[in-house]
Design a protein around this motif. Structure first.
Motif, PDB file in Angstrom:
ATOM      1  N   LEU A 141       0.379  -1.078   0.177  1.00 20.91           N
ATOM      2  CA  LEU A 141      -0.119   0.136  -0.212  1.00 20.91           C
ATOM      3  C   LEU A 141       1.280   1.311  -0.534  1.00 20.91           C
ATOM      4  O   LEU A 141       1.975   1.156   0.754  1.00 20.91           O
ATOM      5  CB  LEU A 141      -0.814  -0.570   1.729  1.00 20.91           C
ATOM      6  CG  LEU A 141      -2.063  -1.130   1.491  1.00 20.91           C
ATOM      7  CD1 LEU A 141      -2.883  -1.230   2.413  1.00 20.91           C
ATOM      8  CD2 LEU A 141      -2.937  -1.492   0.249  1.00 20.91           C
ATOM      9  N   ASN A 142       0.562   1.930  -0.660  1.00 21.02           N
ATOM     10  CA  ASN A 142       1.177   3.350  -1.172  1.00 21.02           C
ATOM     11  C   ASN A 142       1.002   4.310   0.399  1.00 21.02           C
ATOM     12  O   ASN A 142      -0.126   4.162   0.707  1.00 21.02           O
ATOM     13  CB  ASN A 142       1.347   4.294  -2.108  1.00 21.02           C
ATOM     14  CG  ASN A 142      -0.079   4.364  -2.440  1.00 21.02           C
ATOM     15  OD1 ASN A 142      -0.976   4.739  -1.808  1.00 21.02           O
ATOM     16  ND2 ASN A 142      -0.703   4.265  -3.757  1.00 21.02           N
ATOM     17  N   ASN A 143       1.909   5.893   0.500  1.00 25.97           N
ATOM     18  CA  ASN A 143       1.728   6.899   2.207  1.00 25.97           C
ATOM     19  C   ASN A 143       0.133   7.331   1.562  1.00 25.97           C
ATOM     20  O   ASN A 143      -0.432   7.156   2.521  1.00 25.97           O
ATOM     21  CB  ASN A 143       2.424   7.375   1.637  1.00 25.97           C
ATOM     22  CG  ASN A 143       3.521   6.642   2.855  1.00 25.97           C
ATOM     23  OD1 ASN A 143       3.970   6.035   2.935  1.00 25.97           O
ATOM     24  ND2 ASN A 143       4.920   7.307   2.484  1.00 25.97           N
ATOM     25  N   ASP A 144      -0.080   6.723   0.283  1.00 26.05           N
ATOM     26  CA  ASP A 144      -1.429   7.849   0.751  1.00 26.05           C
ATOM     27  C   ASP A 144      -2.209   7.308   0.550  1.00 26.05           C
ATOM     28  O   ASP A 144      -3.449   7.699   1.613  1.00 26.05           O
ATOM     29  CB  ASP A 144      -1.926   8.567  -0.809  1.00 26.05           C
ATOM     30  CG  ASP A 144      -1.350   9.280  -1.863  1.00 26.05           C
ATOM     31  OD1 ASP A 144      -0.477  10.054  -0.550  1.00 26.05           O
ATOM     32  OD2 ASP A 144      -0.926   9.824  -2.984  1.00 26.05           O
ATOM     33  N   GLU A 145      -2.925   5.802   0.139  1.00 26.97           N
ATOM     34  CA  GLU A 145      -3.371   5.037   0.571  1.00 26.97           C
ATOM     35  C   GLU A 145      -3.697   4.573   2.138  1.00 26.97           C
ATOM     36  O   GLU A 145      -4.371   4.547   2.770  1.00 26.97           O
ATOM     37  CB  GLU A 145      -3.112   2.990  -0.183  1.00 26.97           C
ATOM     38  CG  GLU A 145      -3.800   3.601  -1.112  1.00 26.97           C
ATOM     39  CD  GLU A 145      -3.159   2.657  -2.582  1.00 26.97           C
ATOM     40  OE1 GLU A 145      -3.433   2.496  -3.486  1.00 26.97           O
ATOM     41  OE2 GLU A 145      -2.237   1.643  -1.977  1.00 26.97           O
ATOM     42  N   LEU A 146      -2.221   4.462   2.598  1.00 28.94           N
ATOM     43  CA  LEU A 146      -2.355   4.255   4.065  1.00 28.94           C
ATOM     44  C   LEU A 146      -3.121   5.348   5.074  1.00 28.94           C
ATOM     45  O   LEU A 146      -2.961   5.296   6.594  1.00 28.94           O
ATOM     46  CB  LEU A 146      -1.073   4.050   4.839  1.00 28.94           C
ATOM     47  CG  LEU A 146       0.060   2.460   4.040  1.00 28.94           C
ATOM     48  CD1 LEU A 146       1.269   2.804   4.358  1.00 28.94           C
ATOM     49  CD2 LEU A 146      -0.593   1.470   4.472  1.00 28.94           C
ATOM     50  N   SER A 147      -2.378   6.174   4.892  1.00 23.86           N
ATOM     51  CA  SER A 147      -3.236   7.716   5.611  1.00 23.86           C
ATOM     52  C   SER A 147      -4.553   7.591   5.279  1.00 23.86           C
ATOM     53  O   SER A 147      -5.091   8.147   5.948  1.00 23.86           O
ATOM     54  CB  SER A 147      -2.427   9.182   4.779  1.00 23.86           C
ATOM     55  OG  SER A 147      -3.530   9.327   3.182  1.00 23.86           O
ATOM     56  N   ARG A 148      -5.307   7.052   4.496  1.00 23.52           N
ATOM     57  CA  ARG A 148      -6.784   7.021   4.774  1.00 23.52           C
ATOM     58  C   ARG A 148      -7.568   5.914   5.649  1.00 23.52           C
ATOM     59  O   ARG A 148      -8.369   5.068   5.522  1.00 23.52           O
ATOM     60  CB  ARG A 148      -7.467   6.957   3.587  1.00 23.52           C
ATOM     61  CG  ARG A 148      -6.969   7.595   2.519  1.00 23.52           C
ATOM     62  CD  ARG A 148      -7.738   8.172   0.796  1.00 23.52           C
ATOM     63  NE  ARG A 148      -9.156   7.963   0.998  1.00 23.52           N
ATOM     64  CZ  ARG A 148     -10.026   8.492   0.781  1.00 23.52           C
ATOM     65  NH1 ARG A 148      -9.516   7.968  -0.592  1.00 23.52           N
ATOM     66  NH2 ARG A 148     -11.227   8.549   0.463  1.00 23.52           N
ATOM     67  N   ILE A 149      -6.727   4.785   5.763  1.00 22.47           N
ATOM     68  CA  ILE A 149      -6.318   3.653   7.016  1.00 22.47           C
ATOM     69  C   ILE A 149      -6.589   4.111   8.160  1.00 22.47           C
ATOM     70  O   ILE A 149      -6.134   4.479   8.673  1.00 22.47           O
ATOM     71  CB  ILE A 149      -4.881   2.556   6.113  1.00 22.47           C
ATOM     72  CG1 ILE A 149      -5.461   2.178   5.217  1.00 22.47           C
ATOM     73  CG2 ILE A 149      -5.156   1.334   7.142  1.00 22.47           C
ATOM     74  CD1 ILE A 149      -6.554   0.804   4.823  1.00 22.47           C
ATOM     75  N   ASP A 150      -7.709   3.592   8.561  1.00 20.67           N
ATOM     76  CA  ASP A 150      -7.747   3.791  10.176  1.00 20.67           C
ATOM     77  C   ASP A 150      -6.253   2.687  11.106  1.00 20.67           C
ATOM     78  O   ASP A 150      -6.375   3.746  12.046  1.00 20.67           O
ATOM     79  CB  ASP A 150      -8.915   3.071  10.782  1.00 20.67           C
ATOM     80  CG  ASP A 150     -10.617   3.889  10.095  1.00 20.67           C
ATOM     81  OD1 ASP A 150     -10.609   4.836  10.146  1.00 20.67           O
ATOM     82  OD2 ASP A 150     -10.783   2.790   9.486  1.00 20.67           O
ATOM     83  N   GLU A 151      -5.960   1.522  10.843  1.00 21.74           N
ATOM     84  CA  GLU A 151      -4.924   1.215  11.452  1.00 21.74           C
ATOM     85  C   GLU A 151      -4.316   0.475  10.886  1.00 21.74           C
ATOM     86  O   GLU A 151      -4.410  -0.106   9.623  1.00 21.74           O
ATOM     87  CB  GLU A 151      -5.793  -0.167  12.835  1.00 21.74           C
ATOM     88  CG  GLU A 151      -6.072   0.854  13.934  1.00 21.74           C
ATOM     89  CD  GLU A 151      -6.375  -0.307  14.634  1.00 21.74           C
ATOM     90  OE1 GLU A 151      -5.736  -0.915  15.770  1.00 21.74           O
ATOM     91  OE2 GLU A 151      -7.516  -1.605  15.129  1.00 21.74           O
ATOM     92  N   VAL A 152      -3.010   0.772  11.259  1.00 20.67           N
ATOM     93  CA  VAL A 152      -1.684   0.599  11.094  1.00 20.67           C
ATOM     94  C   VAL A 152      -1.007  -1.452  11.325  1.00 20.67           C
ATOM     95  O   VAL A 152      -0.679  -1.274  12.329  1.00 20.67           O
ATOM     96  CB  VAL A 152      -0.523   1.196  10.046  1.00 20.67           C
ATOM     97  CG1 VAL A 152       0.277   0.094   9.496  1.00 20.67           C
ATOM     98  CG2 VAL A 152      -1.172   2.256   9.681  1.00 20.67           C
ATOM     99  N   CYS A 153      -0.709  -2.497  10.372  1.00 17.89           N
ATOM    100  CA  CYS A 153      -0.959  -3.332  11.284  1.00 17.89           C
ATOM    101  C   CYS A 153       0.486  -3.636  10.709  1.00 17.89           C
ATOM    102  O   CYS A 153       0.660  -3.803   9.078  1.00 17.89           O
ATOM    103  CB  CYS A 153      -1.855  -4.798  11.188  1.00 17.89           C
ATOM    104  SG  CYS A 153      -1.090  -6.402  11.900  1.00 17.89           S
ATOM    105  N   SER A 154       1.981  -4.754  11.213  1.00 22.25           N
ATOM    106  CA  SER A 154       2.577  -5.323  10.552  1.00 22.25           C
ATOM    107  C   SER A 154       3.168  -6.547  11.318  1.00 22.25           C
ATOM    108  O   SER A 154       3.024  -6.534  12.467  1.00 22.25           O
ATOM    109  CB  SER A 154       4.102  -4.106  10.539  1.00 22.25           C
ATOM    110  OG  SER A 154       5.035  -4.363   9.923  1.00 22.25           O
ATOM    111  N   ILE A 155       4.330  -7.315  10.502  1.00 22.73           N
ATOM    112  CA  ILE A 155       4.347  -8.917  10.783  1.00 22.73           C
ATOM    113  C   ILE A 155       6.244  -8.802  11.203  1.00 22.73           C
ATOM    114  O   ILE A 155       6.792  -8.368  10.781  1.00 22.73           O
ATOM    115  CB  ILE A 155       3.743  -9.661   9.749  1.00 22.73           C
ATOM    116  CG1 ILE A 155       2.426  -9.542   9.311  1.00 22.73           C
ATOM    117  CG2 ILE A 155       4.297 -10.697  10.707  1.00 22.73           C
ATOM    118  CD1 ILE A 155       2.252 -11.038   8.622  1.00 22.73           C
ATOM    119  N   PRO A 156       6.074  -9.058  12.663  1.00 20.82           N
ATOM    120  CA  PRO A 156       7.536  -8.432  12.889  1.00 20.82           C
ATOM    121  C   PRO A 156       8.435  -9.907  12.121  1.00 20.82           C
ATOM    122  O   PRO A 156       7.957 -10.723  12.130  1.00 20.82           O
ATOM    123  CB  PRO A 156       7.331  -9.740  14.330  1.00 20.82           C
ATOM    124  CG  PRO A 156       5.855  -9.067  14.961  1.00 20.82           C
ATOM    125  CD  PRO A 156       5.081  -8.928  13.857  1.00 20.82           C
TER     126      PRO A 156
END
Length: 278
Positions: free
Chosen positions: A145-160
């Motif tokens: 996902l690009n930064n523009d899309e992530l800026s419209r997302i409510d939460e961000v998840c990342s797998i360690p």
């Protein structure tokens, strides 16, 4: 992300064990501009594994029923994949509480699009309290996902993952995340009940009496008997033996003690030397 996906066979039992019913709405899964049909099939299969059914695709490639997507989908080819809906990113953010996924995160709060982020386990606990339609949003294989899309997302998840190579294959990332969220999406699994009912304390205490008699019959010195009896108590205290386990041990030590007593009786009767007590 790379798109090296392996096709695997079906595995696992069909037996089910009751689990607490999920208390939150099941999320939908959204894949934004996927490039490889095989990854879509892999995600559909993971959804089937972990109790999800609604797949939405943003600008997907053609999915040939005789092609890679259906080949990788397993039993999800019967429902999840053919019922996948094509949507726009706008429709997703307007109608769902959204969770975006990314491998590359901001190191501090200067990267607002990717910070803060949650791990899958943290996300599971967070979603327990979200009583709203939720979408898990996965990005493109190569760019996510690009930064523009992530800026419209409510939460961000990342797998360690390893710092020098944190980027997972798209299908793998979806499988890991859906596995960690399974408590919210799956009410029963093929795994047996792993709860243990500890044996009655009276039976466990009788075992300790048999064991101490066994130590005495074998000629253990007093200080060694006391030490070994204590170690056995500690061991069983941690092990929480079941009725079946403790009764099996009771029978074994009952027979062992009887044979040792009989050996002593015969040695005394026929004036034979006892076995070594060293």
């Amino acid at each position: 992300m790379t798109d090296d996906v392996d096709e695997g066979g079906e595995a696992g039992s069909v037996d089910h064990t009751d689990r607490p019913a999920p208390s939150t709405p099941k999320p939908v899964v959204v894949v934004v501009e996927p490039e490889t049909p095989g990854n879509i099939g892999t995600i559909a299969r993971a959804m089937k594994n972990f109790g999800l059914s609604e797949l939405k695709l943003v600008n997907p490639p053609d999915l040939d029923p005789d092609g890679e997507a259906y080949g990788f989908a397993g039993h999800a080819r019967e429902d999840v994949l053919p019922n996948a809906e094509e949507v726009t990113f706008e429709e997703v953010v307007e109608n769902y509480y959204t969770v975006g996924t990314t491998a590359i995160t901001g190191e501090d709060d200067r990267r607002h699009e990717r910070f803060p982020f949650k791990t899958p386990v943290e996300l599971r606990e967070s979603l327990r309290t979200v009583a709203a339609p939720t979408a898990l949003v996965f990005g493109r294989e190569g760019r996510g996902l690009n930064n523009d899309e992530l800026s419209r997302i409510d939460e961000v998840c990342s797998i360690p993952a390893a710092d020098d190579y944190p980027v997972l294959n798209l299908g793998q990332a979806a499988t890991v995340l859906l596995y960690e969220l399974r408590e919210l999406t799956v009410s029963e699994t093929q795994l047996p009940d792993v709860s243990v009912t500890r044996a009655e304390e009276a039976d466990i205490e009788q075992f300790h009496e048999f064991f101490e008699a066994f130590l005495a019959a074998t000629g253990e010195r007093s200080h060694r008997r006391e030490r070994n009896a204590l170690l056995m108590r500690r061991l069983l205290g941690r092990a929480h033996p079941t009725d079946r386990e403790i009764h099996s041990l009771l029978g074994t030590f009952r027979k062992a003690n009887a044979k040792l007593e009989h050996a002593d009786f015969l040695a005394a009767k026929y004036d034979e030397p006892l076995y070594s007590r060293d």
